[in-house]
Design a protein around this motif. Sequence first.
Motif, PDB file in Angstrom:
ATOM      1  N   ASN A  97      18.829   8.503   6.709  1.00  0.00           N
ATOM      2  CA  ASN A  97      19.649   8.049   7.822  1.00  0.00           C
ATOM      3  C   ASN A  97      18.760   7.712   9.014  1.00  0.00           C
ATOM      4  OD1 ASN A  97      21.757   7.471   9.476  1.00  0.00           O
ATOM      5  ND2 ASN A  97      22.501   9.561   9.678  1.00  0.00           N
ATOM      6  N   GLN A  98      18.785   6.430   9.402  1.00  0.00           N
ATOM      7  CA  GLN A  98      17.971   5.914  10.512  1.00  0.00           C
ATOM      8  C   GLN A  98      16.487   6.182  10.307  1.00  0.00           C
ATOM      9  OE1 GLN A  98      19.653   7.495  14.139  1.00  0.00           O
ATOM     10  NE2 GLN A  98      21.417   6.109  14.045  1.00  0.00           N
ATOM     11  N   GLY A  99      16.076   6.294   9.039  1.00  0.00           N
ATOM     12  CA  GLY A  99      14.656   6.443   8.732  1.00  0.00           C
ATOM     13  C   GLY A  99      14.079   7.818   9.001  1.00  0.00           C
ATOM     14  N   ARG A 100      14.920   8.794   9.365  1.00  0.00           N
ATOM     15  CA  ARG A 100      14.423  10.141   9.678  1.00  0.00           C
ATOM     16  C   ARG A 100      14.408  10.981   8.406  1.00  0.00           C
ATOM     17  NH1 ARG A 100      17.801   9.426  14.430  1.00  0.00           N
ATOM     18  NH2 ARG A 100      19.481  10.542  13.363  1.00  0.00           N
ATOM     19  N   VAL A 101      13.224  11.414   7.988  1.00  0.00           N
ATOM     20  CA  VAL A 101      13.072  12.199   6.759  1.00  0.00           C
ATOM     21  C   VAL A 101      13.821  13.518   6.906  1.00  0.00           C
ATOM     22  CG1 VAL A 101      11.436  13.274   5.184  1.00  0.00           C
ATOM     23  CG2 VAL A 101      10.842  11.125   6.320  1.00  0.00           C
ATOM     24  N   THR A 102      14.634  13.841   5.889  1.00  0.00           N
ATOM     25  CA  THR A 102      15.517  15.012   5.965  1.00  0.00           C
ATOM     26  C   THR A 102      14.749  16.327   5.978  1.00  0.00           C
ATOM     27  OG1 THR A 102      17.156  13.725   4.741  1.00  0.00           O
ATOM     28  CG2 THR A 102      17.537  16.104   4.915  1.00  0.00           C
ATOM     29  N   SER A 103      13.750  16.448   5.111  1.00  0.00           N
ATOM     30  CA  SER A 103      12.987  17.697   5.023  1.00  0.00           C
ATOM     31  C   SER A 103      11.633  17.420   4.369  1.00  0.00           C
ATOM     32  CB  SER A 103      13.753  18.734   4.188  1.00  0.00           C
ATOM     33  OG  SER A 103      13.721  18.369   2.813  1.00  0.00           O
ATOM     34  N   PRO A 104      10.649  18.346   4.540  1.00  0.00           N
ATOM     35  CA  PRO A 104       9.334  18.166   3.883  1.00  0.00           C
ATOM     36  C   PRO A 104       9.471  18.049   2.370  1.00  0.00           C
ATOM     37  CG  PRO A 104       9.205  19.858   5.572  1.00  0.00           C
ATOM     38  CD  PRO A 104      10.651  19.518   5.435  1.00  0.00           C
ATOM     39  N   LYS A 105      10.412  18.791   1.769  1.00  0.00           N
ATOM     40  CA  LYS A 105      10.554  18.740   0.315  1.00  0.00           C
ATOM     41  C   LYS A 105      11.090  17.373  -0.118  1.00  0.00           C
ATOM     42  CE  LYS A 105      12.026  21.433  -3.663  1.00  0.00           C
ATOM     43  NZ  LYS A 105      12.722  22.648  -4.159  1.00  0.00           N
ATOM     44  N   HIS A 106      12.023  16.809   0.667  1.00  0.00           N
ATOM     45  CA  HIS A 106      12.483  15.457   0.384  1.00  0.00           C
ATOM     46  C   HIS A 106      11.300  14.483   0.396  1.00  0.00           C
ATOM     47  CE1 HIS A 106      16.692  16.758   1.259  1.00  0.00           C
ATOM     48  NE2 HIS A 106      17.014  15.723   0.500  1.00  0.00           N
ATOM     49  N   ILE A 122      11.721  -0.569  -4.584  1.00  0.00           N
ATOM     50  CA  ILE A 122      11.781   0.485  -3.571  1.00  0.00           C
ATOM     51  C   ILE A 122      13.128   0.449  -2.857  1.00  0.00           C
ATOM     52  CG2 ILE A 122      10.774   1.303  -1.389  1.00  0.00           C
ATOM     53  CD1 ILE A 122       8.073   0.153  -2.441  1.00  0.00           C
ATOM     54  N   ARG A 123      13.594  -0.744  -2.523  1.00  0.00           N
ATOM     55  CA  ARG A 123      14.893  -0.879  -1.861  1.00  0.00           C
ATOM     56  C   ARG A 123      16.019  -0.370  -2.759  1.00  0.00           C
ATOM     57  NH1 ARG A 123      15.250  -4.095   2.558  1.00  0.00           N
ATOM     58  NH2 ARG A 123      13.399  -5.279   3.138  1.00  0.00           N
ATOM     59  N   ALA A 124      15.975  -0.759  -4.033  1.00  0.00           N
ATOM     60  CA  ALA A 124      17.045  -0.377  -4.952  1.00  0.00           C
ATOM     61  C   ALA A 124      17.111   1.137  -5.112  1.00  0.00           C
ATOM     62  CB  ALA A 124      16.820  -1.048  -6.309  1.00  0.00           C
ATOM     63  N   ILE A 125      15.960   1.777  -5.330  1.00  0.00           N
ATOM     64  CA  ILE A 125      15.932   3.234  -5.517  1.00  0.00           C
ATOM     65  C   ILE A 125      16.257   3.952  -4.209  1.00  0.00           C
ATOM     66  CG2 ILE A 125      14.479   5.199  -6.121  1.00  0.00           C
ATOM     67  CD1 ILE A 125      15.331   3.483  -8.477  1.00  0.00           C
ATOM     68  N   GLY A 126      15.740   3.435  -3.102  1.00  0.00           N
ATOM     69  CA  GLY A 126      16.041   4.039  -1.800  1.00  0.00           C
ATOM     70  C   GLY A 126      17.512   3.992  -1.476  1.00  0.00           C
ATOM     71  N   ALA A 140      11.492   5.214   3.231  1.00  0.00           N
ATOM     72  CA  ALA A 140      12.083   6.119   4.217  1.00  0.00           C
ATOM     73  C   ALA A 140      13.129   5.402   5.059  1.00  0.00           C
ATOM     74  CB  ALA A 140      10.987   6.708   5.103  1.00  0.00           C
ATOM     75  N   GLU A 141      12.867   4.132   5.388  1.00  0.00           N
ATOM     76  CA  GLU A 141      13.807   3.354   6.200  1.00  0.00           C
ATOM     77  C   GLU A 141      15.132   3.146   5.468  1.00  0.00           C
ATOM     78  OE1 GLU A 141      14.749   1.781   9.730  1.00  0.00           O
ATOM     79  OE2 GLU A 141      12.690   2.399   9.276  1.00  0.00           O
ATOM     80  N   LEU A 144       0.846  -1.194   0.000  1.00  0.00           N
ATOM     81  CA  LEU A 144       0.000   0.000   0.000  1.00  0.00           C
ATOM     82  C   LEU A 144       0.879   1.241   0.000  1.00  0.00           C
ATOM     83  CD1 LEU A 144      -2.645  -1.148   2.644  1.00  0.00           C
ATOM     84  CD2 LEU A 144      -2.841  -1.219   0.142  1.00  0.00           C
ATOM     85  N   ASP A 145       0.293   2.386  -0.335  1.00  0.00           N
ATOM     86  CA  ASP A 145       1.087   3.610  -0.465  1.00  0.00           C
ATOM     87  C   ASP A 145       1.857   3.928   0.808  1.00  0.00           C
ATOM     88  OD1 ASP A 145       0.227   3.854  -3.020  1.00  0.00           O
ATOM     89  OD2 ASP A 145      -1.256   5.427  -2.632  1.00  0.00           O
ATOM     90  N   HIS A 146       1.166   3.839   1.952  1.00  0.00           N
ATOM     91  CA  HIS A 146       1.859   4.199   3.199  1.00  0.00           C
ATOM     92  C   HIS A 146       2.925   3.174   3.559  1.00  0.00           C
ATOM     93  CE1 HIS A 146      -1.123   1.347   4.851  1.00  0.00           C
ATOM     94  NE2 HIS A 146      -0.300   1.228   5.883  1.00  0.00           N
TER      95      HIS A 146
END
Length: 1088
Positions: free
Chosen positions: A339-348, A366-370, A334-335, A325-327
């Motif tokens: 870094n440690q799953g913490r989103v860098t900024s709203p724009k990111h 998703i893993r490859a692109i992440g 994000a994970e 699902l999307d979420h």
Amino acid sequence: MADAILTDIAIDIVKKLGSLGLRETRLWWGVKEELEKLRVAVSMIQAVLLDAEEQYSLSHQVKVWVDSLKEAFYDADDLLDEFSTDVLLKQMITGNKMLREVSLFFSSSNPFVYGLKMAHKIENVRSRLDEIAANRRFHLNECQEITAPMVEEREQTHSSLPQVVVGRKEDKKKIVDFLLSSSYGENVSIISIVGIGGLGKTTLAQLAYNDVMVKSYFELKMWVCISDNFGVKIVVEKILECLIGEKPKNLEMNTLKDLLREKIHGKKYLLVLDDLWNEDFKKWFDLKDLLVGGASGSKIMVTTRLENVAKMIRSNETCKLQGLLDHESWSLFAEIAFNQGRVTSPKHEIIGKEIVAKCIGVPLAIRAIGSLLYYKNTTNEWESFKEKELLNLNEEEIGVMKTLRLSYNYLPSHLKCCFAYCGLFPKGAKITIRYMVSLWLAQGFIRSSDSEQSFEDIGLKYFKNLLWRSFFQEVEEDIFGNLLSCKMHDLIHDLAVQVAGEENILVNSDAQRVKKETRHVSLNFEVDSWQKVASSLPNATKVRTFIPLKWSIRHDIKKVECQEIFSKLSHARVLNLQCLGERVPHSIDKLKHIRFLDLSENKRIEVLPNSIIKLQNLQFLYLVNCERLKQLPKHIKMLVNLQQLYLEGCESLTHMPCGIGQLSSLENLSVFMVAKDNGVSKHSGGLSELRDLNNLRGWLHIKNLRYVKDPASEFEAANLKEKQHLQTLILAWKFGDPYDNNSDSGPNDVEISLEKLRPHVNLKWLIVFGCGRLMFPNWISFLTNLVELKIVNCKNCQHFPPLDQFPSLKRLGLHNLNDLEYIESGVKCRNALFFPSLENLWLENCPNLQGWRKPQLLQFHCIVYLQITSCPNLTSMPLIPSIQHLVLINASKKLLEDIMKMRISVSQSTSSCSSISTSQLKVLQIEGIEDLEFLSEDLLQNLTSLQSLYIRNCPRLRNLSSRHLSSLVFLVIKACEELDLSDDMQWHYLRSLRKLQFRNMNKLVSLPKGLQHVPTLLTLLIKRCPNLISLPEWMRSLTELQYLFIKKCSQLSERYESNMCADWAEIGYIPNISIDKRWIQEDGCYKL
């Protein structure tokens, strides 16, 4: 791969051209000038190669130009490699004052003629490059490669990468519920997990397979990776490998079938067939017919991309996997990306969610692109990636492969080469990581600008970098944290094959032909004749890798075939030649370019030809299990580039050659054999050869210490204390386990001190086989980084030093220490940590051992396995609250009682008892406790989790209380003549018992009546019970009984030898009956 390999070859060519060896060519007239012209030509082309890489897949014109350039570069590299080797040989002859015989052996023809010939060859290559460069009719920009950050910059370690699992809770529940359900009206039922590649079918199957309830529900669990190679025999071999721990060797199908049925008969099993593609109805049911012999409730779990496969195998349930699902997709991204799953900024986050949408919920994409975007920090980089790279991905199609290709495109050229090379391994194969890294190094893919850093360490960094980018998965480590093995997802493997093109080929049958352009070949079929190989390689004269994965042990390569191999594969850098026969031909010196040579498993080879020392580029030499090999080449020191020499299993080796210590590049020397005092000793090198080999790492086994003539001097000369990279050290008086015989004292009775053999403090694993002649070393107390320690039969060890503060020690074995009385402790108070990491402890044949001093202060915190054998005076043990597997052999009743009650003996005169819950104990084995008369209710009351109980050779044991053994599944009673098996044993409490064995019970005249109240019993074995005349009529009450085995019980065997006997009705209802290893009845069908 062609685009990436160009950059790597260009770098290698320029490096060779700039080397000191090629600058020293003044004796060969004309060569130096041609080399300089070649360097200029290559450097000019090299400047535009990165731009050519980027345009390779976009422009046909660029592709044709790059492909033609690649062939010319390969030829230039081969020529320079040959020339470099000749220069090195010349330097060795003129600069090292070699022995006359070696000088003559290496000498070449007229140097002047050779120089003219070489200058002409170099000129031809350079002219060809100039012509190709001049024919470029398009523009390429000059640019330099930007080095990607290495994995160490990421805060987490590689072991935490697999597996971030998001979602799939409902899918897992559905599968686990099915696995734990009763049979669907048949013996074996099937569930299929269906979905496109990359959705996580295998991950979901692993989650269910490793579920705690699933683990305890099945007696047998097997995991087999199928991929596109479905042959019934191959699959059966893989299943048996899971069951017996090794692959069956050269067994016929009928033998395999019988062995499989024997292993699964009457057992509830779970079999996973991962990545099934086969749609052949007959093949599937030929396999399924072999799998019906398990107990009711057995399950087969299949993962497949094809819904037709799920229907064809007649799945009882099908789990159709959908995208996340999307979420869930965003959570996984994000994970990985931050870094440690913490989103860098709203724009990111905004840009990231738009990128994730393109991955259509496929976890692998998703893993490859992440992983790729983790190394891009700014929003501009993310925006650029989204607008340029993702533009071509079509949401209406399955864009997984395109997405993965993007991740590949962002790799630096050296990592592209390493990744593409892995397509030579079969799909689903477990890849040995260090072996793979060695192959990369042999091909020149690993670069180094730091002379202090090991090439192997750099190669492992390359691997970790690819791992972080999700190109590898299922990584396994050893007890020290070393990387052992990994796998590639099938889609990732497809990508490796795709990007390599015709450069690499995995040949799956002898009918397949290798093309002229192919450089790397592996054979994935059984090679039983060189003719089959030759027919696959009619035009392949420039192959750089040749790895037959399945040499037949029944075939020896003839001498003439060997010469053909060496001639046809003269450009090879990597060569696997097992099963050569009785000797290695002298013509092996034709392999001038060879870096990696595997001669393992050649069990009849006694010597290697002297010509092998002409292989100046050789870096890796494998001689594993060459059982008759007596000696290494006398002038092995001439192999100046040798880095790794593997000699495990070379038990006939008599000595190490003089000069082996001059191999300054040597990093792995698995065995060092000390020579006997006979004729070979004048040609042998002593332990002083180890003095300067301070780059040794991994494993070192020093054998035959009994023949060291001056121990104090030679031990110190070995200089082990300077070998900081060495992980494992084995010191053996003779050969070491399993060869040493304690009664063999060697040439004399002299005892030897090991004090001067002190290793570096970094050592992680130490084994000492003393054979009663090596004195216990005091320096063990300083090896604070030890993870495993095993001491066998050392002298003068009355008090074992306090190692309980060693933070990493996980396994400790003390065997045959006759002088040992106490194990010292460094603990001064109750709160101090005592063996904080110890998990396994063996105490064997220590007749004077009394135990630990001040045990009332001590408690093992992590120990799960404890074995005590023949330690009659052991009275003081620390607490063991976490014990799961306890083995007591030739012990006393008091020791058993003390441990079972968790009693702490403070001294011989006083004791205190602390009753600790022993509910974690799952396996209890007691053997040879001669004074044991009762296993009472008090003794066993806390064993509510006990699953297996083995009682052997306890001649006085009369009573066994089973009141609290409600979880017991497996019970073995052997040679306990006085044991009362009547109703007093309270059989009806054994509500979970499935397997029961009576062995060597001479006084047993009838089965205990209480056994009829154990309805869960599946398997009954009766062996060597000569006075048991018949089986009771009430046997029919054991309605779940599936297997009856009768072995070496003469009266029973005679009574039930056929279904014509009067008493057959007593056992005829049991589906499977075996008498003296002969099946009388199988699956309810009478066999005789």
